[in-house]
Write an enzyme that holds these catalytic residues in place. Structure first.
Site, PDB file in Angstrom:
ATOM      1  N   ASP A 193       0.767  -1.307   0.112  1.00  0.00           N
ATOM      2  CA  ASP A 193       0.007  -0.071  -0.033  1.00  0.00           C
ATOM      3  C   ASP A 193       0.852   1.270  -0.104  1.00  0.00           C
ATOM      4  O   ASP A 193       0.561   2.225  -0.786  1.00  0.00           O
ATOM      5  CB  ASP A 193      -0.751  -0.028   1.309  1.00  0.00           C
ATOM      6  CG  ASP A 193      -2.058  -0.784   1.174  1.00  0.00           C
ATOM      7  OD1 ASP A 193      -2.677  -1.199   0.075  1.00  0.00           O
ATOM      8  OD2 ASP A 193      -2.628  -1.231   2.209  1.00  0.00           O
ATOM      9  N   MET A 194       1.905   1.304   0.901  1.00  0.00           N
ATOM     10  CA  MET A 194       2.767   2.389   0.935  1.00  0.00           C
ATOM     11  C   MET A 194       3.343   2.649  -0.444  1.00  0.00           C
ATOM     12  O   MET A 194       3.685   3.846  -1.011  1.00  0.00           O
ATOM     13  CB  MET A 194       3.791   2.252   2.095  1.00  0.00           C
ATOM     14  CG  MET A 194       3.302   1.960   3.213  1.00  0.00           C
ATOM     15  SD  MET A 194       2.058   3.395   3.947  1.00  0.00           S
ATOM     16  CE  MET A 194       3.081   4.262   4.905  1.00  0.00           C
TER      17      MET A 194
END
Length: 198
Positions: free
Chosen positions: A168-169
């Protein structure tokens, strides 16, 4: 002191981490980020622990520097409001299931029809096209599919999840990169861009 994205308006239709983290980074750089949330429950991260005084600290961090608007995008009036906002915005950022926004009349072509200069960025697990586009793209799935989990934990044991939502990051950071590259393109060539970040 002026920030790099002062005067840039971003519409964010994001949930959980990837989209909201990208929007947060843009807001940190000075963009006016308007987050569109569903009326009942809002962004799913509103329920993510840890909770302080009944509010998610994760949601608070991921959505700092933003304004929020609750709209039921299944209603024609709500879609029209988003298109009106898009006509006056520089960036449209989303991390919904591929095809979901097109079905509501808010896909890249539909939004770019009202604003050809807009930078439309989609962040998803497996991209907007290709054989895996319909697969669930949550963080753990992407970590497993990419092979990251194969190098964590002890030999002959179950893989150990990384302590940070790495997929996600990284998706959010590459989404931010796509937005910034798209904005430079608008400055140089006067036309918008559509970016697919998987």
């Amino acid at each position: 002191m002026a920030r790099p994205l002062d005067g840039i308006r971003v519409l964010e239709l994001g949930n959980l981490i990837a989209g909201p983290f990208c929007g947060m980074l843009l807001g940190d750089m000075g963009a006016d980020v308007i987050k569109i949330e569903k009326p009942k429950g809002g962004d799913y991260s509103r329920a993510m622990p840890p909770m302080v005084n009944g509010e998610s600290t994760s949601f608070a961090v991921l959505n700092r520097n933003k304004r929020s608007l609750a709209l039921d995008l299944k209603q024609a009036e709500a879609r029209d409001i988003v298109l009106q906002l898009a006509a006056k915005s520089d960036v449209f950022l989303e991390n919904n299931r591929p095809g979901a926004l097109e079905a509501m009349g808010l896909g890249a072509e539909q939004v770019r029809a009202v604003n050809p200069k807009i930078v439309y960025v989609s962040v998803s697990g497996f991209g907007q096209s290709g054989p895996y586009r319909r697969r669930a793209g949550v963080n753990l799935t992407v970590e497993a599919f990419s092979g990251v989990l194969s190098v964590t934990g002890e030999p002959d044991e179950k893989p150990m999840r990384p302590g940070v939502q790495t997929a996600d990051m990284f998706g959010a950071m590459f989404g931010t990169y796509a937005v910034l590259a798209g904005l430079v393109n608008v400055l140089r060539n006067k036309d918008g861009r559509t970016a697919d970040v998987s």
